[in-house]
Design a protein around this motif. Structure first.
Motif, PDB file in Angstrom:
ATOM      1  N   MET A  19       0.893  -1.372   0.035  1.00  0.00           N
ATOM      2  CA  MET A  19       0.105  -0.027   0.031  1.00  0.00           C
ATOM      3  C   MET A  19       0.946   1.180   0.018  1.00  0.00           C
ATOM      4  SD  MET A  19      -3.192  -1.081   2.659  1.00  0.00           S
ATOM      5  CE  MET A  19      -3.065   0.367   3.438  1.00  0.00           C
ATOM      6  N   ASP A  20       2.083   1.281   0.822  1.00  0.00           N
ATOM      7  CA  ASP A  20       2.664   2.481   0.884  1.00  0.00           C
ATOM      8  C   ASP A  20       3.472   2.560  -0.427  1.00  0.00           C
ATOM      9  OD1 ASP A  20       2.060   2.741   3.421  1.00  0.00           O
ATOM     10  OD2 ASP A  20       3.673   1.867   4.226  1.00  0.00           O
ATOM     11  N   GLU A  21       3.894   1.349  -1.215  1.00  0.00           N
ATOM     12  CA  GLU A  21       4.665   1.760  -2.343  1.00  0.00           C
ATOM     13  C   GLU A  21       3.600   2.510  -3.433  1.00  0.00           C
ATOM     14  OE1 GLU A  21       7.906  -1.829  -1.762  1.00  0.00           O
ATOM     15  OE2 GLU A  21       6.185  -2.159  -2.967  1.00  0.00           O
ATOM     16  N   ARG A  22       2.522   2.040  -3.424  1.00  0.00           N
ATOM     17  CA  ARG A  22       1.433   2.184  -4.283  1.00  0.00           C
ATOM     18  C   ARG A  22       1.253   3.941  -4.006  1.00  0.00           C
ATOM     19  NH1 ARG A  22      -3.055  -1.893  -4.944  1.00  0.00           N
ATOM     20  NH2 ARG A  22      -2.107  -3.676  -6.129  1.00  0.00           N
ATOM     21  N   LYS A  23       1.248   4.281  -2.656  1.00  0.00           N
ATOM     22  CA  LYS A  23       0.815   5.620  -2.480  1.00  0.00           C
ATOM     23  C   LYS A  23       2.045   6.710  -2.916  1.00  0.00           C
ATOM     24  CE  LYS A  23      -0.758   5.734   1.575  1.00  0.00           C
ATOM     25  NZ  LYS A  23      -0.518   5.803   3.278  1.00  0.00           N
ATOM     26  N   GLU A  24       3.055   5.978  -2.590  1.00  0.00           N
ATOM     27  CA  GLU A  24       4.452   6.790  -2.865  1.00  0.00           C
ATOM     28  C   GLU A  24       4.373   7.065  -4.612  1.00  0.00           C
ATOM     29  OE1 GLU A  24       7.427   5.384   0.337  1.00  0.00           O
ATOM     30  OE2 GLU A  24       8.315   5.126  -1.428  1.00  0.00           O
ATOM     31  N   LYS A  25       4.251   5.885  -5.334  1.00  0.00           N
ATOM     32  CA  LYS A  25       4.201   5.847  -6.624  1.00  0.00           C
ATOM     33  C   LYS A  25       3.112   7.016  -7.311  1.00  0.00           C
ATOM     34  CE  LYS A  25       4.155   2.629 -10.405  1.00  0.00           C
ATOM     35  NZ  LYS A  25       3.355   3.775 -11.481  1.00  0.00           N
ATOM     36  N   ARG A  26       1.925   6.876  -6.753  1.00  0.00           N
ATOM     37  CA  ARG A  26       1.110   7.628  -7.036  1.00  0.00           C
ATOM     38  C   ARG A  26       1.505   9.207  -6.928  1.00  0.00           C
ATOM     39  NH1 ARG A  26      -3.218   4.726  -5.197  1.00  0.00           N
ATOM     40  NH2 ARG A  26      -3.248   5.721  -3.148  1.00  0.00           N
ATOM     41  N   GLN A  27       2.142   9.668  -5.617  1.00  0.00           N
ATOM     42  CA  GLN A  27       2.556  10.812  -5.471  1.00  0.00           C
ATOM     43  C   GLN A  27       3.598  11.373  -6.418  1.00  0.00           C
ATOM     44  OE1 GLN A  27       3.360  10.347  -1.349  1.00  0.00           O
ATOM     45  NE2 GLN A  27       1.669  10.878  -0.701  1.00  0.00           N
ATOM     46  N   ASN A  28       4.576  10.383  -6.789  1.00  0.00           N
ATOM     47  CA  ASN A  28       5.562  10.609  -7.908  1.00  0.00           C
ATOM     48  C   ASN A  28       4.928  10.876  -9.235  1.00  0.00           C
ATOM     49  OD1 ASN A  28       7.494  10.268  -5.923  1.00  0.00           O
ATOM     50  ND2 ASN A  28       7.839   8.108  -6.334  1.00  0.00           N
ATOM     51  N   ASP A  29       3.787  10.242  -9.687  1.00  0.00           N
ATOM     52  CA  ASP A  29       3.333  10.501 -10.924  1.00  0.00           C
ATOM     53  C   ASP A  29       2.671  11.943 -11.069  1.00  0.00           C
ATOM     54  OD1 ASP A  29       4.211   7.893 -11.229  1.00  0.00           O
ATOM     55  OD2 ASP A  29       2.122   6.992 -11.268  1.00  0.00           O
ATOM     56  N   LYS A  30       2.359  12.288  -9.910  1.00  0.00           N
ATOM     57  CA  LYS A  30       1.521  13.753 -10.009  1.00  0.00           C
ATOM     58  C   LYS A  30       2.406  14.594 -10.678  1.00  0.00           C
ATOM     59  CE  LYS A  30      -1.936  12.831  -6.416  1.00  0.00           C
ATOM     60  NZ  LYS A  30      -2.013  12.714  -5.086  1.00  0.00           N
TER      61      LYS A  30
END
Ligand SMILES: CCC[C@@H]1OC(=O)[C@@H](C)C[C@H](C)CCCCC(=O)CCC[C@@H](CC)/C=C/C=C(\COC)CC[C@@H](O)[C@@H](O)C[C@H](O)CNC1=O
Length: 157
Positions: free
Chosen positions: A146-157
């Motif tokens: 879950m944390d990795e997905r959250k980080e990835k979403r933030q990076n994609d913004k």
């Protein structure tokens, strides 16, 4: 913060209480049918780890368990504030590790009694400490994903 250590204490208390009742009221090998062909309470002892590997290697188990406990306490101090789920997961692993550690110290073997037959396979007999360990490990894996997905979403913004 200390709520999580209470979770570990509850796991240890439940684990030790159930092991004590099984050891006191059931003969070794005695089996109680809960749900025929699926769930039994079988009084069992294991001087090894999962699937009975490394029978009798107590010194190895003491060392690994102390490392597991030290690692959990370190991660609890470091990450407990960030994620409640992770803190509960770590406290489940902590409680499970200590529960089996107590058995290994005082009995030189672990008391097991949950006996499930899953799709015809007689799964190794386990206890509450094992269940807490496995649930804790699964929850750590879930929080990490879950944390990795959250980080990835933030990076994609
Ligand atoms: C749960 C870890 C085992 C537990 O580790 C512990 O104590 C830790 C704290 C200390 C160990 C010395 C080190 C970990 C070894 C890792 C391991 O072994 C691979 C585990 C994979 C896991 C997938 C995630 C399978 C799980 C299996 C079982 C549990 O299924 C619910 C069957 C349990 C029955 O064989 C029962 O007789 C076992 C007995 O109670 C003693 N228990 C232990 O050694």
């Amino acid at each position: 913060m200390y709520l999580y250590y209470i979770v570990a204490l509850v796991v240890i208390a439940l684990d030790q209480l159930t092991k004590w009742v099984v050891a006191q009221t059931m003969e070794l090998g005695e089996q109680i049918t809960v749900i025929g062909n699926f769930f039994y309470l079988t009084s069992h002892r294991n001087s090894g780890a999962a699937w009975g590997i490394l029978q009798g290697k107590m010194m190895f188990f003491y060392i690994v368990t102390v490392i597991v406990i030290a690692g959990i306490i370190y991660y609890m101090q470091k990450y407990a504030r960030e994620s409640k789920l992770l803190a509960v997961a770590l406290s489940l692993i902590l409680g499970g590790a200590i529960g089996n550690f107590i058995d290994r110290l005082f009995r030189k073997e672990v008391v097991d009694f949950f006996d499930f037959i899953i799709f015809g396979y007689d799964y190794p007999i386990f206890n509450i400490a094992d269940s807490a360990l496995v649930v804790g490990v699964i929850l750590v894996i879930i929080t990490t994903i879950m944390d990795e997905r959250k980080e990835k979403r933030q990076n994609d913004k």
